[in-house]
Design a protein around this motif. Sequence first.
Motif, PDB file in Angstrom:
ATOM      1  N   ASN A 188       0.843  -1.193   0.000  1.00  0.00           N
ATOM      2  CA  ASN A 188       0.000   0.000   0.000  1.00  0.00           C
ATOM      3  C   ASN A 188       0.884   1.251   0.000  1.00  0.00           C
TER       4      ASN A 188
ATOM      5  N   ASN B 115       0.075   4.226  -0.211  1.00  0.00           N
ATOM      6  CA  ASN B 115      -0.553   5.396   0.391  1.00  0.00           C
ATOM      7  C   ASN B 115      -0.126   5.603   1.843  1.00  0.00           C
TER       8      ASN B 115
ATOM      9  N   GLU C 298      -6.245  -4.389  -4.387  1.00  0.00           N
ATOM     10  CA  GLU C 298      -6.672  -3.044  -4.790  1.00  0.00           C
ATOM     11  C   GLU C 298      -7.701  -3.068  -5.913  1.00  0.00           C
TER      12      GLU C 298
ATOM     13  N   CYS D   1      -7.650  -0.189   0.921  1.00  0.00           N
ATOM     14  CA  CYS D   1      -6.324   0.138   0.392  1.00  0.00           C
ATOM     15  C   CYS D   1      -5.967   1.615   0.559  1.00  0.00           C
TER      16      CYS D   1
ATOM     17  N   LYS E  13      -5.669   5.130   3.498  1.00  0.00           N
ATOM     18  CA  LYS E  13      -4.806   5.445   4.639  1.00  0.00           C
ATOM     19  C   LYS E  13      -5.555   6.009   5.843  1.00  0.00           C
TER      20      LYS E  13
ATOM     21  N   TYR F  79     -11.282   5.124  -2.065  1.00  0.00           N
ATOM     22  CA  TYR F  79     -11.096   3.729  -1.657  1.00  0.00           C
ATOM     23  C   TYR F  79     -12.264   3.281  -0.767  1.00  0.00           C
TER      24      TYR F  79
END
Length: 431
Positions: free
Chosen positions: A27, A29, A63, A172, A174, A235
């Motif tokens: 990931n 992010n 993802e 996926c 943050k 996301y």
Amino acid sequence: MLGYECYMASDDRKLDTEACVRVVMRNKNLGLEQYKFLLKTIVSSGLGEETYGPRNVIDGREEFPTEKDAHSEMDEIMFDTLDNLFAKTGVSPSDIDILVVDVSLFSPAPSLTARIINRYKMRDNIKSFNLSGMGCSASMLAIDLVQRLFKIYMNQLAIVVSTEAISSHWYCGKEKSMMLSNCLFRSGGSSILLTNKRDFKDRAIFKLKCAVRTDIGYDDEAYGCCMQLEDKQGYQGFLLTKSLTKAAAKAFIRNLKILLPKILPVTELLRYAISTLGRKMIKAQTPAAARALSFNFNLKSGIEHFCLHPGGRAVIDGFGKSLGLSEYDLEPTRMALYRFGNTSTAGLWYVLSYMEAKKRLKKGDRILMISLGAGFMCNNCVWEVMKDDLKDTRVWEDCIDLYPRKNLVNPFTEKYSWINDEVLNFVRLDE
């Protein structure tokens, strides 16, 4: 209940420490702040090294999940548990009168019940129901639905299939409040066979004594504490807010007010009533003394075993403290969480299976099942054990002798504690 089965994935789908790290590092992010949060969450979650993740996550495709990923995940869980259930009980798919499937986050067309009916070529007059959006308490809701149908239709055989679609909802992004679900939820599922046929009474392993459902969706804060949505980057994930514990306590207390009079002996209810009256009288004279006095229900006067939702270590600790339970009482739930993770609506059946595998259950014992779910709901029920010598190990067969585990410390603690080093505070991990 004539039988139940739980799902266990293949070993190549285990999310051990190294596998979790690979998923996290993919990931792009995430920065140092998110890594620290994940480390703290994973270490304190109560999950062990042998939980199972969905195939697309293991393969690095989380993802961009496909419809095929979700269908494959559901097919594997539903058909594996149903095949085992039919084989062990000797009941034919064509004998089933009622079919209920509860999956919160995946509701395709044709439905999942239609998929099962097609696979097993069930009868054309079968009564089928799909429950979605009910969260971790959906299995208890499905059991209650079957109980109500049994009051209308006699001589019926019913199946409840409880699972959750993890593959298509792996977060996926943050946002910390949405990353929690990745740390807790794992692949799992169960199938349960129920009947109200008198001819099957001698074959029953459990009998449903009562079921109580509580829904506080009218409360805005409770309604929004568990919610599926998209973050600012688009996301999709599942939001868990700090209001969750408050909503859980409110729903749980309201449920107990209805449930306890149904399960506790009159003597215990009378003792509590007298104690409460005494506390009010003392409070009128010396409020400080009244606050120091504690008069709680003795749940063990009406319940021998406690099957709690394995939602996470904090959830289990909270139940233990509020209900006055011992570590022996909490052991099945802790071990189910450690071995299989939070399998959402199916979690209670892994806990029950642990009790049976450990040969804890005796004829006449009563089991309290407690579940919490999005909405916000608290759905609880009580089962009575109908047979002695219940010892089917099911998914615990290869490891039950290794439990209970004395050391539940997650390996993340040792391997990745360096993330919390103050010297890294100025660093951003972009790679």
